[in-house]
Design a protein around this motif. Structure first.
Motif, mmCIF file in Angstrom:
data_model
loop_
_atom_site.group_PDB
_atom_site.id
_atom_site.type_symbol
_atom_site.label_atom_id
_atom_site.label_comp_id
_atom_site.label_asym_id
_atom_site.label_seq_id
_atom_site.Cartn_x
_atom_site.Cartn_y
_atom_site.Cartn_z
ATOM 1 N N PHE A 80 -6.551 9.635 -14.423
ATOM 2 C CA PHE A 80 -5.716 8.446 -14.247
ATOM 3 C C PHE A 80 -6.376 7.425 -13.331
ATOM 4 C CE2 PHE A 80 -2.319 6.474 -11.543
ATOM 5 C CZ PHE A 80 -1.905 5.529 -12.473
ATOM 6 N N LEU A 81 -6.826 7.852 -12.175
ATOM 7 C CA LEU A 81 -7.394 6.900 -11.219
ATOM 8 C C LEU A 81 -8.647 6.228 -11.765
ATOM 9 C CD1 LEU A 81 -6.880 8.792 -7.839
ATOM 10 C CD2 LEU A 81 -5.499 6.958 -8.830
ATOM 11 N N ALA A 82 -9.425 6.969 -12.552
ATOM 12 C CA ALA A 82 -10.612 6.368 -13.154
ATOM 13 C C ALA A 82 -10.238 5.293 -14.167
ATOM 14 C CB ALA A 82 -11.460 7.449 -13.821
ATOM 15 N N GLY A 83 -9.049 5.422 -14.754
ATOM 16 C CA GLY A 83 -8.626 4.454 -15.757
ATOM 17 C C GLY A 83 -7.934 3.233 -15.200
ATOM 18 N N ALA A 95 2.225 9.216 -13.640
ATOM 19 C CA ALA A 95 1.541 8.911 -12.384
ATOM 20 C C ALA A 95 1.651 7.408 -12.130
ATOM 21 C CB ALA A 95 0.080 9.328 -12.472
ATOM 22 N N SER A 96 1.511 6.999 -10.871
ATOM 23 C CA SER A 96 1.622 5.570 -10.568
ATOM 24 C C SER A 96 0.638 5.167 -9.480
ATOM 25 C CB SER A 96 3.051 5.208 -10.136
ATOM 26 O OG SER A 96 3.390 5.864 -8.935
ATOM 27 N N HIS A 97 0.220 3.918 -9.559
ATOM 28 C CA HIS A 97 -0.727 3.325 -8.617
ATOM 29 C C HIS A 97 -0.214 1.919 -8.334
ATOM 30 C CE1 HIS A 97 -4.374 1.124 -7.415
ATOM 31 N NE2 HIS A 97 -4.946 2.283 -7.124
ATOM 32 N N LEU A 98 0.247 1.666 -7.112
ATOM 33 C CA LEU A 98 0.843 0.380 -6.756
ATOM 34 C C LEU A 98 0.002 -0.318 -5.709
ATOM 35 C CD1 LEU A 98 3.412 2.264 -7.593
ATOM 36 C CD2 LEU A 98 4.728 0.464 -6.511
ATOM 37 N N THR A 99 -0.330 -1.551 -5.978
ATOM 38 C CA THR A 99 -0.961 -2.407 -4.977
ATOM 39 C C THR A 99 0.079 -3.421 -4.528
ATOM 40 O OG1 THR A 99 -3.097 -2.159 -6.079
ATOM 41 C CG2 THR A 99 -2.889 -3.927 -4.446
ATOM 42 N N VAL A 100 0.591 -3.239 -3.318
ATOM 43 C CA VAL A 100 1.679 -4.063 -2.791
ATOM 44 C C VAL A 100 1.124 -4.997 -1.726
ATOM 45 C CG1 VAL A 100 3.943 -4.070 -1.682
ATOM 46 C CG2 VAL A 100 3.312 -2.193 -3.213
ATOM 47 N N THR A 101 1.392 -6.284 -1.913
ATOM 48 C CA THR A 101 0.994 -7.275 -0.921
ATOM 49 C C THR A 101 2.236 -8.046 -0.482
ATOM 50 O OG1 THR A 101 -1.189 -7.514 -1.931
ATOM 51 C CG2 THR A 101 -0.493 -9.233 -0.396
ATOM 52 N N LEU A 102 2.494 -8.035 0.825
ATOM 53 C CA LEU A 102 3.621 -8.777 1.387
ATOM 54 C C LEU A 102 3.087 -9.939 2.212
ATOM 55 C CD1 LEU A 102 5.821 -5.832 2.764
ATOM 56 C CD2 LEU A 102 5.883 -6.866 0.489
ATOM 57 N N GLY A 103 3.669 -11.114 2.023
ATOM 58 C CA GLY A 103 3.393 -12.260 2.874
ATOM 59 C C GLY A 103 4.650 -12.610 3.647
ATOM 60 N N ALA A 104 4.507 -12.954 4.937
ATOM 61 C CA ALA A 104 5.678 -13.222 5.765
ATOM 62 C C ALA A 104 5.350 -14.209 6.871
ATOM 63 C CB ALA A 104 6.199 -11.916 6.374
ATOM 64 N N THR A 129 0.584 2.455 -14.473
ATOM 65 C CA THR A 129 1.125 3.750 -14.866
ATOM 66 C C THR A 129 0.502 4.155 -16.197
ATOM 67 O OG1 THR A 129 3.002 2.970 -16.207
ATOM 68 C CG2 THR A 129 3.327 3.069 -13.818
ATOM 69 N N THR A 130 0.966 5.274 -16.728
ATOM 70 C CA THR A 130 0.558 5.681 -18.077
ATOM 71 C C THR A 130 1.708 5.530 -19.067
ATOM 72 O OG1 THR A 130 1.185 7.998 -17.669
ATOM 73 C CG2 THR A 130 -1.063 7.354 -17.109
ATOM 74 N N PHE A 131 2.771 4.811 -18.666
ATOM 75 C CA PHE A 131 4.003 4.769 -19.464
ATOM 76 C C PHE A 131 4.663 3.420 -19.266
ATOM 77 C CE2 PHE A 131 8.625 6.255 -19.702
ATOM 78 C CZ PHE A 131 8.659 6.279 -21.074
ATOM 79 N N GLU A 132 4.659 2.590 -20.319
ATOM 80 C CA GLU A 132 5.100 1.220 -20.121
ATOM 81 C C GLU A 132 6.610 1.041 -20.055
ATOM 82 O OE1 GLU A 132 4.166 -0.971 -24.102
ATOM 83 O OE2 GLU A 132 2.453 0.269 -23.578
ATOM 84 N N ILE A 133 7.378 2.108 -20.255
ATOM 85 C CA ILE A 133 8.824 2.003 -20.076
ATOM 86 C C ILE A 133 9.187 2.102 -18.597
ATOM 87 C CG2 ILE A 133 11.051 3.000 -20.749
ATOM 88 C CD1 ILE A 133 9.499 1.782 -23.041
#
Length: 738
Positions: free
Chosen positions: A136-139, A283-292, A307-311
């Motif tokens: 997953f991470l490689a993809g 599985a999930s991989h989130l890149t979260v950016t907050l501006g404040a 993710t591997t699942f678009e639903i």
């Protein structure tokens, strides 16, 4: 049993049957002539089957048939949208293609389970294997855009802001981090199982399902028969968590084999098979950016989920949680040669709130703000994406009450400030949030001559207490003791909403609100029908009266100086019953308001400084879910969600071998789930503010709510205890010691 009203902590009406063993689950049915099926699973993740040698298996004692793509049980592809996207678009054993490790490649049917299992070990399969894409991470870097509406990006920009990056560049403070978690599996107490039997061209199948009508539709499509010729029976379901929302190969193959052999067939998946022949959370991989701003006010949120699942879209929680003028939320999908993904408790929001709520905690620490104060400075009174005001939202009260009950004021902001011998002690909190949903559900209410009332609805009880809610809804609307209500569910022949709306069931935390609305309307029409019968039947003491002069109250009809209970009336008129079936439609307020269920989690965690072992020691959850229909079952739902999410945070995760696509820990010895020793007492408090714009009873769903936020609260508490921020679930000792 005394009369109850909504909100009473009522014991489950099916509790005695369950604890005494009288409740019959799918696999408890053993009709005469029963045969048993067992699966042979692929040992490669990608390729084709070169040959299958079933000769020795076919000659083994008790074997009735061996099916494979070379001797197939013909199944038609699914047509319904739901089945294609949350189920299996390719039916089992219809071709020689292997799409994932553990795929069903053969099925042995024998006189006994043991004979089928032993014969399955004699089937020899040769493959032409290809290297699978299983990492997953490689993809993640090459992830594609989704192809369904569930993954559409959400972009909201303030006037004059060209794009999200410009909004972030103008922010006084920014925080960016990556949050990941591995695949998770449902692992219900009752594995997927089915007992199928045919009578001519009609199928009766005992199978645990979250939606009996959808289950019947899935089976009908796969078997090529009319939906009305499929009768699904499953009043008791031993857990689902989304994994039984649609139909999977074991059920379809049991039905197909029963038709081919002209005798009943039972299939019960083993624990190891359950990891690959049914769906799982992506599985999930989130890149979260907050501006404040420096005062903590959010100016921009950028969230890229892979993710591997678009639903399942973990990018979506910012559309419900906080006020922010600039949002950019996107989903990307990695295609892998692994078992199917499907919905699992709080899809999208379980992983999404982990990332968002950890990021909020990190921002609070950077700004020197209390985590609750940061959240209050960004409190939303309207839906950020729709712009609609929330009909009823008391999340601020959840923060206040939860902090008081938990003792949040004693928290030390600086990590590693509190110790107890060799244990580091920390506190963490997080918001839990889930958009509310309900279906246009149907119900039948039938007054019966024996003085009881049947209240029936085409939903399921996965252990959530839906059967009890159904009884309470009828009792409350009709003014009767719960003991006089006979609830019925878990049967595909029971009332369902409009044609084609077969997804009505125990999904999306919508069952309770749907049941309440449907029963409310059906009971009203049943009372009208009862009065009409009373004034029209010549044998009735009310015969000839104007219907407007006859009143119903608590099971009794009165008017013109006459009085009769409905049981007495129906007995006098020789009528077995009077009923009404009604479909409740959603009110106009659903177009004018946004609806949300929310709450606050507070956790205390102890981490051993030498071993890295993390123990959850205290939990407080305060929930705003509208009217609480049954305080006892509702508390069980919240506490159960905490247990499940503690597993997400500290224990659970499937390890997929990148080179082979095999799930290395597909068993209960290596795939760890929480046990009693892992969970402290859970303090649950409900605000109980009715949301009558949502439905007449003011109740919103809550079953999936504590699938959100708990993992983040635990991670935040671990950071407060240790000063180590772990952004990759589960948080195991090696990550705290590295």
């Amino acid at each position: 049993m005394t009369r109850t009203s909504l909100g009473a902590p009522l014991d489950r009406v099916d509790g005695r049957a369950k604890v005494t063993g009288a409740a019959r689950y799918a696999a408890d049915n053993n009709p005469a002539g029963l045969a048993h099926g067992y699966f042979v699973l692929s040992t490669i993740a990608k390729g084709t089957i070169r040959s299958i040698d079933a000769a020795r298996a076919s000659a083994a004692p008790g074997v009735l048939a061996v099916y494979s793509h070379a001797n197939p049980l013909r199944l038609l592809p699914p047509r319904s949208y739901i089945a294609q996207f949350i189920g299996e678009p390719q039916r089992a054993m219809q071709d020689a293609v292997v799409r994932h490790y553990g795929q069903i490649v053969a099925m042995v049917v024998a006189e006994t389970f043991e004979q089928a299992r032993d014969a399955a070990a004699l089937v020899t399969v040769e493959y032409d294997a290809q290297p699978p894409a299983a990492d997953f991470l490689a993809g993640v870097p090459g992830a594609r855009d989704p192809q369904t509406p569930f993954g559409h990006p959400v972009t909201i920009l303030a006037d004059g802001v060209p794009d999200i990056d410009a909004a972030l560049a103008a922010s006084e403070v920014t925080h960016t981090a990556v949050y990941t978690q591995p695949p998770e599996h449902h692992n219900p107490m009752e594995p997927h199982s089915a007992v199928a039997m045919w009578d001519g061209g009609k199928l009766t199948i005992h199978s645990g399902s979250q939606g009996p009508a959808l289950h019947a539709l899935d089976l009908a499509e796969g078997l090529g028969v009319p939906q009305e010729d499929v009768h699904v029976i499953g009043p008791y379901v031993g857990g689902g968590f989304g994994g039984k929302a649609t139909s999977w190969s074991p059920t379809l193959l049991a039905a197909a084999a029963a038709r081919a052999l002209r005798r009943p067939v039972k299939v019960v998946t083993t624990r190891e098979q359950l990891f690959t022949v049914t769906g799982h959370r992506t599985a999930s991989h989130l890149t979260v950016t907050l501006g404040a701003r420096r005062d903590g006010t959010l100016t921009a949120v950028k969230n890229l989920a892979v993710t591997t699942f678009e639903i399942e879209n973990p990018a979506s929680p910012p559309t419900a949680a906080y006020k922010c003028p600039n949002l950019d939320l996107r989903l990307k999908v990695v295609d892998l040669d692994i078992p199917r993904r499907t919905i699992m408790r709080a899809p999208g929001y379980a992983a999404g709130t982990f990332g968002l709520e950890c990021a909020m905690d990190e921002l609070a620490h950077e700004l020197g703000l209390d985590p609750i104060e940061l959240r209050m400075r960004n409190y939303a009174t309207a839906s950020p994406d729709k712009g609609l005001p929330y009909a009823s939202k008391h999340l601020d009260e959840c923060y206040r009450v939860g902090a008081e009950r938990f003792g949040w004021s004693r928290r030390k902001a600086e990590p590693r400030s509190v110790t107890d011998g060799q244990w580091l002690v920390g506190m963490g909190m997080a918001t839990c949030v889930l958009p509310s949903s309900q279906h246009a559900g149907a119900a039948r209410v039938r007054f019966r001559a024996n003085g009881t009332v049947e209240v029936a609805c085409n939903t399921a009880d996965l252990g959530t207490g839906a059967m009890t809610v159904l009884a309470m809804a009828g009792a409350d609307r009709l003014g009767l003791p719960v003991g006089r209500i006979r609830p019925a569910l878990g049967d595909s022949t029971l009332p369902v909403a409009a044609e084609g709306d077969s997804f009505m069931g125990a999904v999306g935390s919508a069952a309770t609100s749907t049941i309440l609305s449907a029963v409310h309307d059906a009971a009203g029409e049943a009372i009208t029908a009862l009065i009409a019968h009373a004034v029209s039947d010549a044998r009735s003491p009310f015969h000839g009266m104007d219907a407007q002069d006859v009143r119903y109250s608590s099971g009794v009809l009165e008017g013109g100086g006459r009085r009769a209970g409905f049981g007495e009336l129906l007995t006098t008129t020789g009528t077995p019953g009077v009923e009404a079936v009604t479909t409740a439609t959603l009110g106009e307020d659903t177009e004018r308001y946004a609806f949300i269920t929310s709450g606050a989690h507070f956790c205390e965690v102890r981490v051993h400084r030498l071993t890295g072992e993390a123990r959850l020691s205290r939990v407080t959850c305060v929930v705003d879910a509208g009217t609480i229909v049954n305080g006892k079952t509702a508390r069980g739902q919240i506490a159960g969600g905490v247990v499940m999410s503690a597993g997400q945070a500290l224990l659970e995760g499937a390890y997929v071998e990148p080179a082979t696509g095999r799930i290395a820990n597909a068993n209960f010895a290596d795939y760890l789930v929480p046990v009693n020793a892992d969970i402290p007492a859970v303090d649950v408090h409900f605000l109980d503010h009715p949301d009558t714009r949502y439905n007449p009873q003011g109740a919103r769903g809550l079953g999936e709510l504590t699938g959100t936020g708990v993992a983040a609260a635990i991670a935040n508490a671990i950071y407060n205890a240790t000063g180590t921020r772990v952004r990759d679930l589960p948080i195991t000792p090696d990550k705290l010691l590295s």
